[in-house]
Scaffold this motif. Sequence first.
Motif, PDB file in Angstrom:
ATOM      1  N   ILE A 530      10.246   0.858  -1.294  1.00 42.43           N
ATOM      2  CA  ILE A 530       9.255   0.390  -2.579  1.00 42.43           C
ATOM      3  C   ILE A 530      10.005  -1.034  -2.810  1.00 42.43           C
ATOM      4  CG2 ILE A 530       8.669   2.508  -3.063  1.00 42.43           C
ATOM      5  CD1 ILE A 530      11.231   2.367  -5.244  1.00 42.43           C
ATOM      6  N   THR A 534       8.515  -2.029  -8.186  1.00 45.46           N
ATOM      7  CA  THR A 534       8.060  -0.391  -8.405  1.00 45.46           C
ATOM      8  C   THR A 534       9.253  -0.021  -8.991  1.00 45.46           C
ATOM      9  OG1 THR A 534       6.641  -0.891  -6.588  1.00 45.46           O
ATOM     10  CG2 THR A 534       7.290   1.389  -7.107  1.00 45.46           C
ATOM     11  N   GLN A 567       3.158   5.373  -3.515  1.00 43.51           N
ATOM     12  CA  GLN A 567       3.665   4.350  -3.809  1.00 43.51           C
ATOM     13  C   GLN A 567       3.282   3.862  -5.540  1.00 43.51           C
ATOM     14  OE1 GLN A 567       5.412   1.349  -1.992  1.00 43.51           O
ATOM     15  NE2 GLN A 567       5.758   3.355  -0.898  1.00 43.51           N
ATOM     16  N   ASP A 568       2.476   4.747  -6.092  1.00 41.70           N
ATOM     17  CA  ASP A 568       2.191   4.258  -7.238  1.00 41.70           C
ATOM     18  C   ASP A 568       3.231   4.857  -8.437  1.00 41.70           C
ATOM     19  OD1 ASP A 568      -0.137   3.955  -9.489  1.00 41.70           O
ATOM     20  OD2 ASP A 568       0.538   6.032 -10.041  1.00 41.70           O
ATOM     21  N   ALA A 569       3.382   3.863  -9.180  1.00 47.55           N
ATOM     22  CA  ALA A 569       4.729   4.088  -9.908  1.00 47.55           C
ATOM     23  C   ALA A 569       4.605   5.024 -10.936  1.00 47.55           C
ATOM     24  CB  ALA A 569       5.129   2.732 -11.001  1.00 47.55           C
TER      25      ALA A 569
END
Length: 695
Positions: A530, A534, A567-569
């Motif tokens: 990441i 992020t 990958q989404d925070a």
Amino acid sequence: MATATAGRFNVSMNRARAFGAPLLIVMVLAMMILPLPPFLLDLLFTFNIALSLIVLMVAMYTTKPLDFLAFPAILLMTTLLRLSLNVASTRVVLLNGHTGPDAAGKVIESFGHFLVGGNFAVGIVVFMILVVINFVVITKGAGRIAEVTARFTLDAMPGKQMAIDADLNAGLIGEDVARKRRSEIAQEAEFYGSMDGASKFVRGDAVAGILILFINIIGGLIVGIAQHDLTIAQAANNYILLAIGDGLVAQIPALVISVAAGLVVSRVGDGNDIGSQLAKQLLGAPQVLMLTGVVLGSMGLIPGMPHFAFLLLAGGLWMVGKTLLEKQRLAAEKPPEPEVAPAPAESSEVSWDDLVPVDVIGLEVGYRLIPLVDRGQDGDLLKRIKGIRKKFAQEVGFLPPAVHIRDNLELRPNSYRITIKGVIAGESEVFHGQYLAINPGRVTGTLPGTAAKDPAFGLPAVWIDASLRDQAHAAGYTVVDASTVVATHLSHLLHSQSASLLGRTEVQALIDHFAKTTPKLLEDLVPKLIPMATLQRVLQNLLDEGVHIRDLRTIIETLTEHAVRVQDATELTALVRVALGRAIVQQLAPAGEELNVLVIEPELERVLQQAVGSSQGEVIGLEPGLSENLVNDISKAAARQESLGQNPVMLVPDKLRQPIVRLCKRGVPRLRVLSHSEVPESRTIRVASLIGARG
């Protein structure tokens, strides 16, 4: 070897200076009690005269009053020294005056015989004239100058402070220069205020000198006639001359010190000492000297006038004036030196250097609160702020930026303002020297003072005098000083705004610190899996909901495990929360205690899950009335929990946690929302309230 010797010499000199003033005071006080022999009196009277001349010379060579800040204290010490010598000499005069005019030493005998020709009538007149000159003319004038100057200096302080701040804000001066100028302004006001009071010492000394003179005369006559069987003429010749000599030997140094005081307070500084000023300004106009010589020469020609004195001085003034005028004429006729053309100055263009960065954390104070942040005035707020940052780092998990403190004349005198990235985060008013008595809800009485509110938590409070502190404690109030109020408010804002304080710089410093112990673990995550942005977003999400990031190892390990497929925070934050579940729950309820939670009624919970499913993670499918009723119910239940001294905690399914957080963020900001997965199986849960919708 020479350097070591010089170092030891400097240390010895510093120690001697440190002990010099206290030792002198002790010796002065001892002179009032212990009898002194005539020889020692001679030495001390000579030292008194030398000290007064030293003070006068120093006053002559100062370029501005602040160059002689110790003068008020010196004025007190020299006055005390003279009075002590008067007491010591009076003892000797009355005990041994019958033996002759040298009973009190050679110095007093010399002043009594040679200065007034041995005539005590002349001596009394000379003494009274010196007292009148000292008391009425010099001291009174110097005291009036100091009084008026002190008043004008105090009145001009706000304007001078504003001018300094304006120059500082315009970039004309730096912080160090501004701080030095502010210190000079404060010292100037204190100096003239002290000089106004110190002039009273000289007045009292003059009165004491008159009384001591007549006490010596009357007491000496009584002692000489009654105890030593002297005739009136013998007693008068001995005791009156001794009393006059004693008075003169004290009044002449007093007159010198008074002249020095007048010179100091009447100085108008232009960067030169008094001698240079007089020479420059009196001899700067040759025409005036020549005209004065003409007037004196005309007076010298009048019959009956002392022709020699007038004509001699007139000729001297004329010659001096003519010489100076000739020098000025030659200087004017001298061809000017060719001027070197200065290089054309480039126009001052605006540059990027004129852009002042915004302080991440700022504290602005009114001018009456400056003592709180000034170490020179025993201000402890700086020490408290250092402790706040240290405690914040230990509790939250990262070191916040430094707090930039400055005074702001646009604020009210007792006000302060806390800014986060240039935006006002909080402001209030405190009173230095008073205490804030906070009502925690169980007080037994009222207190006189200024009603207020605790700026950190909004509790009712009152500002009280220090004398009411014990009474406030007895009545159940929480009593804190002004520094504690500001520090508590700042600490509360730092914790509530911790997410916005975690910038890229802080994240980089945090991972650099973490990499010292486990570098490999961090290399596998950033930037391989990441990006830094992020990671920063995940940490900010945790802080935004009050979750501390001290356990950075667990956070990094969890992100490393799931970053391959997520990958989404926001989703990564939810996974990290589950890993930190034990720490989150312990933060809300200590180990061994039940976790009191609010839960949603099952039917309403099913409706909310359907709404979330249809809106891709946001509660926007609910009717406005249902959303409003839901928030109101949650707010009331949370208020009941807080009234019982418990943290308002809501337990919801994993799918609803983030939507409920968004829904209640504004209406119930203190509510902590947990998902089922975040609560460890070992913790006991008790349902405190059931949230249901109306209608």
